[in-house]
Design an enzyme around this catalytic site. Structure first.
Site, PDB file in Angstrom:
ATOM      1  N   LYS A   3       0.478   3.441  -2.925  1.00 52.71           N
ATOM      2  CA  LYS A   3      -0.665   4.348  -3.101  1.00 52.71           C
ATOM      3  C   LYS A   3      -0.229   5.811  -3.022  1.00 52.71           C
ATOM      4  CE  LYS A   3      -4.092   0.947  -1.693  1.00 52.71           C
ATOM      5  NZ  LYS A   3      -3.579  -0.301  -1.206  1.00 52.71           N
ATOM      6  N   TYR A  45      -2.892  -2.613 -10.739  1.00 51.64           N
ATOM      7  CA  TYR A  45      -2.846  -2.367  -9.288  1.00 51.64           C
ATOM      8  C   TYR A  45      -2.019  -3.452  -8.587  1.00 51.64           C
ATOM      9  CZ  TYR A  45      -4.477  -2.379  -4.442  1.00 51.64           C
ATOM     10  OH  TYR A  45      -4.519  -2.398  -3.074  1.00 51.64           O
ATOM     11  N   SER A  91       0.790  -1.239   0.000  1.00 53.88           N
ATOM     12  CA  SER A  91       0.000   0.000   0.000  1.00 53.88           C
ATOM     13  C   SER A  91       0.815   1.278   0.000  1.00 53.88           C
ATOM     14  CB  SER A  91      -0.936   0.028   1.205  1.00 53.88           C
ATOM     15  OG  SER A  91      -2.151  -0.580   0.875  1.00 53.88           O
ATOM     16  N   VAL A 102       1.059  -3.757   3.759  1.00 50.34           N
ATOM     17  CA  VAL A 102       1.031  -5.070   4.417  1.00 50.34           C
ATOM     18  C   VAL A 102       2.279  -5.913   4.162  1.00 50.34           C
ATOM     19  CG1 VAL A 102      -1.480  -5.312   4.666  1.00 50.34           C
ATOM     20  CG2 VAL A 102      -0.368  -6.106   2.569  1.00 50.34           C
ATOM     21  N   TYR A 123      -4.495   3.282   7.675  1.00 52.28           N
ATOM     22  CA  TYR A 123      -5.809   2.627   7.697  1.00 52.28           C
ATOM     23  C   TYR A 123      -6.606   3.092   8.907  1.00 52.28           C
ATOM     24  CZ  TYR A 123      -2.591  -0.372   5.088  1.00 52.28           C
ATOM     25  OH  TYR A 123      -1.615  -0.827   4.257  1.00 52.28           O
TER      26      TYR A 123
HETATM   27  N1  GLN Z   1      -1.884  -5.543  -2.259  1.00 51.15           N
HETATM   28  C1  GLN Z   1      -2.546  -5.351  -1.010  1.00 51.15           C
HETATM   29  C2  GLN Z   1      -4.035  -5.490  -1.187  1.00 51.15           C
HETATM   30  O1  GLN Z   1      -4.536  -4.893  -2.076  1.00 51.15           O
HETATM   31  C3  GLN Z   1      -2.203  -3.991  -0.467  1.00 51.15           C
HETATM   32  C4  GLN Z   1      -2.927  -3.694   0.813  1.00 51.15           C
HETATM   33  C5  GLN Z   1      -2.069  -3.079   1.874  1.00 51.15           C
HETATM   34  O2  GLN Z   1      -0.864  -2.975   1.825  1.00 51.15           O
HETATM   35  N2  GLN Z   1      -2.748  -2.709   2.910  1.00 51.15           N
HETATM   36  O3  GLN Z   1      -4.722  -6.172  -0.493  1.00 51.15           O
END
Ligand code: GLN
Length: 316
Positions: free
Chosen positions: A77, A198, A74, A268, A250
């Site tokens: 992003k 993505y 993430s 994550v 988050y």
């Molecule tokens: N690739 C992960 C997902 O889309 C990214 C989510 C994350 O890092 N929180 O579930």
């Protein structure tokens, strides 16, 4: 025993704060769990922990597993948002994505279906998927990866094929988000193609050092202090850091804002990028996660650093 490597000397106070933070973070790695909903991520060693610092004068410090490659997840992003602002501008970027914390898990689909057609913010899955769908009209994976390489000052960033395959095979919730957005008429392109790009962007491999460089560019108003290149416009950096502050961790973002008070974004894969004031970037890697999907060690280490070095945005 993890290796400690120091480059240009830092002030003794900063150096000892980092060493303490590293030890504190390392001690809590066993309390977290590696992500396993993407099977390839479950292979990470939960005891790993690394911290890297880079400032505008070129001072750097790295402790522990700061050179270990892991998937950006993430944290990408932030890069997607920066690029969207660059090629589409503020108005178009936020025409279909809001700027509000969702208070939900990063991959939640609930409020998107019941409360709003537009994703709550660009730093949760739905928001990033929406931005990727519009970006995809103009840019391919390699061009976006080049932007990531420049922002992270890391020419070795590449696609982690195994993570990408694993995301592709297990990413049905993200596909569901893309299709839901399509059904609402918000996502314009092809949901499968958007989800695929993505997944690739989540699978870029970085290190704690790359994230420290990204943090420095954000902290320094979008300017790479070593090359003089303005990678992100100043007004866009303000938007990005505001959203990192309010939405970057988050549904732990509020507490992190109070306790640490630094614009940050987690992933994550265990990565955390932090962009405190004063031309300084901090990158952390610890794949053992807490219940929200944030690195336990990175969050604890940042709490310590913020207190010891007065990094909180609202400390006077
Ligand atoms: N690739 C992960 C997902 O889309 C990214 C989510 C994350 O890092 N929180 O579930």
């Amino acid at each position: 025993m993890a290796e400690i490597e120091q480059n240009v000397p830092l002030s003794p106070e900063v150096e000892s704060a980092f060493r303490e933070a590293y030890e504190i973070g390392r001690a809590v790695t066993r309390t977290g769990r590696v992500a396993d909903y993407i099977p390839e991520l479950a292979k990470a060693d939960r005891r790993n922990f690394g911290v890297a610092l880079l400032d505008g004068q070129g001072h750097s410090l790295s402790l522990g597993d700061a050179d270990t490659r892991f998937s950006i997840q993430s944290v990408s992003k932030v890069i997607i948002l920066a690029l969207s602002l660059k090629i589409k501008g503020h108005r178009e970027t936020f025409s279909n994505v809001m700027m509000e914390p969702s208070g939900d898990a990063f991959d939640s689909i609930l409020k998107l279906d019941t409360r709003s057609n537009r994703p709550f913010n660009p730093l949760i899955n739905a928001g990033a998927i929406q931005l990727v769908s519009t970006m995809e009209e103009e840019l391919g994976f390699e061009e976006i990866a080049d932007f990531a390489r420049a922002l992270c000052m890391d020419p070795d960033i590449c696609l982690d094929e195994a993570v990408y395959r694993s995301e592709f095979e297990s990413g049905n919730r993200n596909r569901a988000i893309a299709y839901l957005l399509k059904s609402k008429g918000v996502l314009q392109g092809d949901p499968e193609r958007t989800a695929d790009l993505y997944f690739k962007l989540c699978s870029l491999s970085v290190t704690a050092k790359s994230l420290a460089a990204l943090g420095l560019v954000l902290s320094n108003g979008g300017l790479n202090p070593f090359t003089g290149e303005q990678l992100i416009a100043r007004e866009h950096v303000r938007t990005i850091k505001s959203l990192m502050f309010t939405c970057g961790l988050y549904d732990y973002s509020g507490k992190f804002g109070v306790k640490v008070g630094v614009p940050a974004k987690s992933g994550v894969g265990g990565g955390l990028v932090c962009a405190p004031r004063g031309a300084m970037g901090i990158g952390l890697y610890g794949p053992a996660l807490d219940e929200y999907g944030n690195s336990v060690a990175a969050v604890r280490a940042m709490e310590h650093l913020s207190n010891r070095l007065g990094l909180h945005t609202f400390d006077i």
